[in-house]
Design a protein around this motif. Structure first.
Motif, PDB file in Angstrom:
ATOM      1  N   GLY A 123       0.855  -1.337  -0.057  1.00 15.31           N
ATOM      2  CA  GLY A 123      -0.029  -0.159  -0.025  1.00 15.31           C
ATOM      3  C   GLY A 123       0.758   1.177  -0.043  1.00 15.31           C
ATOM      4  O   GLY A 123       0.351   2.291  -0.438  1.00 15.31           O
ATOM      5  N   THR A 127      -1.023   4.441  -4.013  1.00 16.46           N
ATOM      6  CA  THR A 127      -1.536   5.505  -3.353  1.00 16.46           C
ATOM      7  C   THR A 127      -3.166   5.680  -3.449  1.00 16.46           C
ATOM      8  O   THR A 127      -3.709   5.323  -4.509  1.00 16.46           O
ATOM      9  N   THR A 128      -3.702   6.161  -2.301  1.00 15.43           N
ATOM     10  CA  THR A 128      -5.168   6.235  -2.421  1.00 15.43           C
ATOM     11  C   THR A 128      -5.714   7.423  -3.374  1.00 15.43           C
ATOM     12  O   THR A 128      -6.917   7.066  -3.855  1.00 15.43           O
ATOM     13  N   VAL A 154     -10.940   7.606   6.131  1.00 18.31           N
ATOM     14  CA  VAL A 154     -10.220   7.466   4.735  1.00 18.31           C
ATOM     15  C   VAL A 154      -8.470   8.250   5.101  1.00 18.31           C
ATOM     16  O   VAL A 154      -7.661   7.515   4.867  1.00 18.31           O
ATOM     17  N   ILE A 156      -6.825   7.990   7.890  1.00 26.72           N
ATOM     18  CA  ILE A 156      -6.314   7.204   8.784  1.00 26.72           C
ATOM     19  C   ILE A 156      -6.032   6.011   7.924  1.00 26.72           C
ATOM     20  O   ILE A 156      -4.675   5.450   7.976  1.00 26.72           O
ATOM     21  N   GLY A 157      -6.898   5.240   6.996  1.00 29.27           N
ATOM     22  CA  GLY A 157      -6.452   4.277   6.189  1.00 29.27           C
ATOM     23  C   GLY A 157      -5.344   4.482   5.409  1.00 29.27           C
ATOM     24  O   GLY A 157      -4.701   3.503   5.085  1.00 29.27           O
ATOM     25  N   ALA A 158      -5.784   5.522   4.781  1.00 20.78           N
ATOM     26  CA  ALA A 158      -4.425   5.944   3.831  1.00 20.78           C
ATOM     27  C   ALA A 158      -3.146   6.290   4.375  1.00 20.78           C
ATOM     28  O   ALA A 158      -1.809   6.101   3.569  1.00 20.78           O
ATOM     29  N   LEU A 160      -1.958   4.390   7.207  1.00 20.70           N
ATOM     30  CA  LEU A 160      -1.601   3.132   7.646  1.00 20.70           C
ATOM     31  C   LEU A 160      -0.308   2.678   7.191  1.00 20.70           C
ATOM     32  O   LEU A 160       0.619   1.942   7.997  1.00 20.70           O
ATOM     33  N   PRO A 161      -0.177   2.424   5.556  1.00 20.84           N
ATOM     34  CA  PRO A 161       0.806   1.666   5.044  1.00 20.84           C
ATOM     35  C   PRO A 161       2.380   2.019   5.719  1.00 20.84           C
ATOM     36  O   PRO A 161       3.047   1.338   5.959  1.00 20.84           O
TER      37      PRO A 161
ATOM     38  N   LEU B  25      -9.607  -1.338   8.378  1.00 19.04           N
ATOM     39  CA  LEU B  25      -9.668   0.192   7.820  1.00 19.04           C
ATOM     40  C   LEU B  25      -8.958   0.157   6.472  1.00 19.04           C
ATOM     41  O   LEU B  25      -9.358   0.748   5.577  1.00 19.04           O
ATOM     42  N   TYR B  26      -7.895  -0.466   6.557  1.00 19.00           N
ATOM     43  CA  TYR B  26      -6.907  -0.745   5.462  1.00 19.00           C
ATOM     44  C   TYR B  26      -7.870  -1.464   4.296  1.00 19.00           C
ATOM     45  O   TYR B  26      -7.713  -0.831   3.167  1.00 19.00           O
ATOM     46  N   VAL B  29     -10.476   1.312   2.817  1.00 21.58           N
ATOM     47  CA  VAL B  29     -10.054   2.369   1.905  1.00 21.58           C
ATOM     48  C   VAL B  29      -9.073   1.808   0.863  1.00 21.58           C
ATOM     49  O   VAL B  29      -8.813   2.827  -0.033  1.00 21.58           O
TER      50      VAL B  29
END
Lengths: 286, 374
Positions: A123, A127-128, A154, A156-158, A160-161, B25-26, B29
């Motif tokens: 991830g 990229t988001t 969104v 936070i999720g983006a 995380l990686p 969450l990952y 998204v």
């Protein structure tokens, strides 16, 4: 002997000339970096009329009027707190979830680690922004369009990686004996995480904070598809508003741009060292 | 044994409790949007409620066919490629050279240069885009500088004319010389140039001569109106310039950080053995940074795929769509005019596929250069 001395003198002269050339090139680049920013701030204190007459001179009668009007027109009173909430909220979420998962990946045994951890690492490059259209449709599907929750989830999720990658690598370097002896003393995993791992992870948490605060404060592409209500928007969305119909009202536009720029500049001046360290750490694996 | 199992179970539970919030969450998204875009790219979904609204279903791969036959897709891909090229052949080398200047102490005050050159990175790309839009516009400082140079050279020539006549004068000779200086476009402002210009000048009689210079240069010097962002064949250049301006400092930081990891003793002893600057660079610094350089190039490609806001703010993809990049091309297909969600999702998926290729490439690079970096 004397020839050798001559040669070193020549070499010294050449080195001095080269050094001078390097200084000139780098100074030009530095000037090119700073002048537009200086130019923007300077012109934000001029009326639009004065700007049209002269853009290079100092303001003759500096005015704050542009700021007063831009602040009102851009609803910055609403957007500023939103930006603070999104930036700090998401950064805190990213740090906490990353450290927690990083601890599990680094110190707890599971066959799932390889698969899940690698999917996070993938991830980093995936990229988001690439997914903004399906993300927009998903958020609508879930009924989360125009909610602060969507923005936070969104973001936070983006984040995380890279967060999980850095946290895991950092926690791996903490000696396992620390965890094991706490286990022998009867401590549960969550206690170990909160009492031992979190305090020891302050450096990596700082790196993540720097990376995410600077990134999220300026984020535009994702929030642009997540909210459309003024009361939910962040500063970059508000500033973008000044590009359309207001684009010829330079005074207000410059004030708006300065309002968007200055908080990060101040933050940068305070935390320059940590930010630089974060950038180097965050990009090494690309 | 029972005890061991219980311990093991506790560890397992703790593991999942700690991993799941992040992983869920990952998936939400990253994974879910990818699945959604696969589904929608082969559908005829046209907006509205996804379930319970208008019926939609499988419609084949026509969206992909349309993307690959759309010249604007190739235009956008080409612009992404330009961004990659300016990164790889502009930002990277410049960043590397600046980093080396700082690392080898050719310039003093390392943190000053680092600090200054990184500044554009921490400014919002929206601010950067809008700022440079003004700078490149006809109302910007570039135009003002060029025009003021024109004006001052014109005024210099005016001064020469008046000085030649021994001060302020309305003689035919002076008038004609001024008209000659004004050129055909200036002469065309009058129906009967000589007497009309004389009347005009006479009205300034008694005022400081500098006022006459200013008035005449305002009247006669044609304002240059730069078309950096409005001419379709060059509009991408300012965009690339700004990208170079913005991100060179990031690569500087990256390269410098990795140069500083090199054991200084190795370089020291190479110097003692008589190695010169170039040899140190070629045999020590470059090999040590090879992994970083390749990774930076990959970072540049992934950065070009994720870039959106800078061009969105600076040109909006215009004029006439020539500065569109893939993300803007995708965005416009979904949000401009009648939404074409199958098409937009197909583009999204194509971008994901390009990223996947990159990831494979990174892995290969890591295998090849992995050990040397740390």
């Amino acid at each position: 002997m004397s020839e050798m001395i001559k040669e070193t003198k020549l070499q010294k002269a050449l080195a001095a000339v080269g050094r001078g050339a390097v200084y000139i090139v780098m100074s030009l680049f530095a000037l090119m970096t700073l002048y537009p920013i200086f130019w923007l701030i300077m012109n934000s204190f001029k009326t639009t009329r004065e700007f049209q007459v002269s853009q290079l001179a100092f303001p003759r009668a500096p005015t704050l009027q542009n700021y007063v009007e831009a602040w009102k027109m851009g609803d910055f009173g609403l957007l500023f707190p939103n930006s603070v909430l999104y930036t700090l909220g998401a950064t805190a979420g990213i740090i906490f979830l990353s450290l927690m998962a990083g601890f599990a990946f680094a110190k707890l045994k599971s066959r799932a680690t390889k698969l899940i951890y690698n999917s996070f690492v993938i991830g980093i490059l995936l990229t988001t922004q690439t997914l903004m259209i399906p993300l927009f449709l998903e958020v609508n599907l879930l009924g989360l369009y125009n909610t602060r929750l969507a923005v936070l989830l969104v973001y936070i999720g983006a984040g995380l990686p890279i967060g999980i990658y850095l946290a895991t690598e950092y926690i791996k370097a903490i000696p396992s004996a620390v965890v094991e002896s706490a286990r022998i003393d009867g401590a549960g995993f969550f206690t170990i995480f909160l009492k031992i791992i979190v305090p020891m992870s302050v450096p990596v948490a700082t790196t993540l904070a720097m990376l995410n605060i600077t990134g999220l404060w300026n984020e535009f592409a994702l929030i642009n598809i997540l909210v459309s209500k003024t009361e939910l928007k962040s500063l970059p969305l508000g500033i973008y508003k000044f590009s359309g119909s207001l684009s010829t009202d330079y005074g207000k536009q410059f004030a708006a741009l300065t309002i968007g720029m200055v908080p990060m500049l101040v933050f940068y001046m305070i935390f320059r060292k940590q930010i630089t360290k974060g950038v180097a750490a965050g990009a090494i694996k690309g | 044994m029972v005890h061991l199992n219980r311990v093991h179970l506790e560890e397992k539970r703790a593991y999942w409790a700690m991993v799941m919030p992040a992983f869920a969450l990952y998936l939400l998204v990253m994974a879910f949007p990818i699945i959604l875009s696969i589904m929608l790219s082969v559908s005829n979904y046209s907006g509205g409620k996804m379930f319970g609204g208008e019926k939609w279903g499988f419609a084949g791969f026509s969206a992909y066919a349309r993307v690959f036959t759309d010249p604007w897709f190739w235009n956008a891909l080409k612009n992404n490629l330009y961004i990659v090229l300016i990164s790889v052949f502009g930002q990277l080398p410049l960043g590397f050279i600046f980093a080396y200047f700082i690392y080898s102490k050719i310039v003093r005050a390392p943190s000053f240069w680092q600090g200054v050159l990184y500044v554009p990175n921490i400014i919002s790309v929206i601010v950067v885009g809008l700022l440079w839009q003004v700078i490149f516009s006809p109302h910007g400082p570039i135009a003002e500088i060029v025009n003021s140079i024109h004006a001052s050279s014109f005024q210099g020539q005016l001064k020469a004319i008046f000085d030649g006549a021994g001060g302020f004068s309305l003689s035919d000779d002076v008038i004609k010389k001024i008209l000659h200086l004004a050129g055909p476009s200036g002469q065309a402002m009058f129906s009967d140039p000589v007497p009309e210009l004389r009347d005009l000048l006479a009205s300034y009689n008694g005022q400081p001569i500098s006022e006459i210079y200013t008035a005449l240069s305002n009247l006669f010097v044609q304002k240059w109106s730069p078309a950096f962002l409005t001419k379709t064949d060059i509009a991408m250049l300012p965009v690339l310039f700004v990208i170079l301006w913005m991100y060179t400092g990031m690569y500087l930081i990256l390269f410098l950080a990795n140069m500083q990891k090199i054991d200084a003793q190795i370089i020291e002893s190479a110097r003692i053995d008589g190695a010169n600057e170039g040899q140190v660079m070629r045999y020590i610094i470059l090999p040590a940074l090879s992994g970083t350089i390749v990774n930076s190039a990959i970072l540049a490609i992934s950065g070009s795929l994720s870039s959106f806001a800078l061009i969105f703010a600076m040109t909006g993809g215009g004029p006439s769509r020539v500065t569109e990049i893939l993300s803007i091309y995708m965005y416009n297909n979904a949000f401009l005019g009648r939404p074409n969600f199958p098409l937009a999702n197909a583009i999204s998926l194509i971008m994901v596929l390009i990223s996947v290729v990159l990831i494979v490439l990174t892995k290969a690079v890591e295998k090849r250069y992995g050990g040397k970096e740390e």
